[in-house]
Design an enzyme around this catalytic site. Structure first.
Site, PDB file in Angstrom:
ATOM      1  CB  CYS A  71      38.403  41.700  47.060  1.00 13.27           C
ATOM      2  SG  CYS A  71      39.253  43.259  46.773  1.00 13.27           S
TER       3      CYS A  71
ATOM      4  CB  CYS B 291      41.217  45.721  53.280  1.00 14.01           C
ATOM      5  SG  CYS B 291      42.472  44.998  52.196  1.00 14.01           S
TER       6      CYS B 291
HETATM    7  N1  DGL Z   1      41.831  42.535  49.549  1.00  9.17           N
HETATM    8  C1  DGL Z   1      41.324  43.739  49.011  1.00  9.17           C
HETATM    9  C2  DGL Z   1      40.126  44.250  49.825  1.00  9.17           C
HETATM   10  O1  DGL Z   1      39.488  43.495  50.548  1.00  9.17           O
HETATM   11  C3  DGL Z   1      42.239  44.895  48.765  1.00  9.17           C
HETATM   12  C4  DGL Z   1      43.674  44.758  48.480  1.00  9.17           C
HETATM   13  C5  DGL Z   1      44.092  45.602  47.291  1.00  9.17           C
HETATM   14  O2  DGL Z   1      44.249  46.823  47.418  1.00  9.17           O
HETATM   15  O3  DGL Z   1      44.242  45.007  46.227  1.00  9.17           O
HETATM   16  O4  DGL Z   1      39.783  45.399  49.723  1.00  9.17           O
END
Ligand code: DGL
Length: 279
Positions: A72, A182
């Site tokens: 993430c 993201c």
């Molecule tokens: N999957 C997360 C990222 O790579 C973000 C998603 C969220 O806002 O929770 O930033």
């Protein structure tokens, strides 16, 4: 001895990394925490994201994971260094693939799509100072986009409208490579391919991160034996498991490349972390 890899994200986005890793090493044991009780990290205070990432990462290490992946960008931006100091195992983070995007750009104009936390974070600013070179880098925060993906919505008017609005200006200014900052956006690959004009492409960091994990495991002797059977990702959700299962069904029906999953509710301390009121 085969290493179990612990992967965490706020929800389904990090499954793009789990999937890339599963393709490289189908027998590798993977434990995945979807911190859906605090989703979306991108709209939460950084301190809250950091506290949860630390608690979940520490728990995965205590459970015996010998390599952690913060799959993430938002969580990496908020807590990667803190987690690295807190656990004794290696921690791989995510960042927008800016360096390969700059290398691939013919126009010298690159766009980063990211959550609000990542877009305004020091980590992205440092990345830009290191890798932008002579390229012009624009960053567009996409509040709400990860939330659609988290519900399994990766195509249709709402997603496409949001992307068209965000992309219009940068494309008109000559952007020819988009760095997906993201992990949730990696699940939008087919929609982006449809929307982007010829000669413009989107880059996602899931595969390079999976390759980095494989290299670390090879160097530490943690790869599964060649004869081992295919593994199922042990996936735990801190929030509503049924909602997540329904979203995963929708994603699979839309053609998302997801690994085989055994989905259940998270237990113990990570199931009762303060979530900042919602999820
Ligand atoms: N999957 C997360 C990222 O790579 C973000 C998603 C969220 O806002 O929770 O930033």
């Amino acid at each position: 001895m085969t290493t179990t890899v612990g992967i965490l994200d706020s929800g389904v986005g990090g499954l793009t990394v789990a999937s890339a890793l599963h393709r490289l090493l189908p027998a590798l044991p993977v434990r995945y925490v979807a911190d859906t009780a605090a989703f979306p990290y991108g709209d939460r205070p950084e301190a809250l994201v950091s506290a949860r990432v630390l608690a979940i990462g520490e728990r995965l290490a205590v459970e015996g994971c010998g390599l952690l992946v913060v799959a993430c960008n938002t969580a990496s931006s908020a807590a990667l260094e803190a987690l690295r100091s807190a656990v004794a195992v290696p921690v791989v983070g995510m960042e927008p693939p800016l360096k390969p995007a700059v290398a691939a750009s013919a126009s010298g104009r690159v766009l980063v799509l990211a959550t609000t936390v990542t877009a305004r974070g020091d980590r992205l600013a440092r990345l830009e100072r290191r890798h932008a070179g002579g390229a012009r880098v624009e960053t567009v925060p996409m509040p709400g986009l990860a939330s659609l993906v988290e519900r399994g919505v990766v195509a249709g008017d709402e997603v496409e409208g949001m992307l068209r609005t965000a992309l219009a200006g940068p494309l008109a200014r000559g952007v020819d490579v988009i760095a997906l900052g993201c992990t949730h956006y990696g699940l939008l690959g087919a929609t982006l391919a449809r929307l982007l004009p010829p000669g413009v492409r989107a880059l996602d960091a899931a595969h390079p991160v999976a390759r980095r994990c494989r290299d670390l495991l090879a160097a530490s002797g943690g790869l599964p034996a060649a004869s081992s059977a295919e593994a199922t990702v042990d996936c735990r959700a801190t929030g509503d498991v049924r909602g997540l299962a329904a979203a995963l069904d929708r994603l699979r029906a839309s053609g998302a490349d997801l690994p085989p999953l055994d989905l259940r509710a998270a237990t113990g301390a990570v199931a009762v972390l303060p979530s900042g009121g919602g999820g």
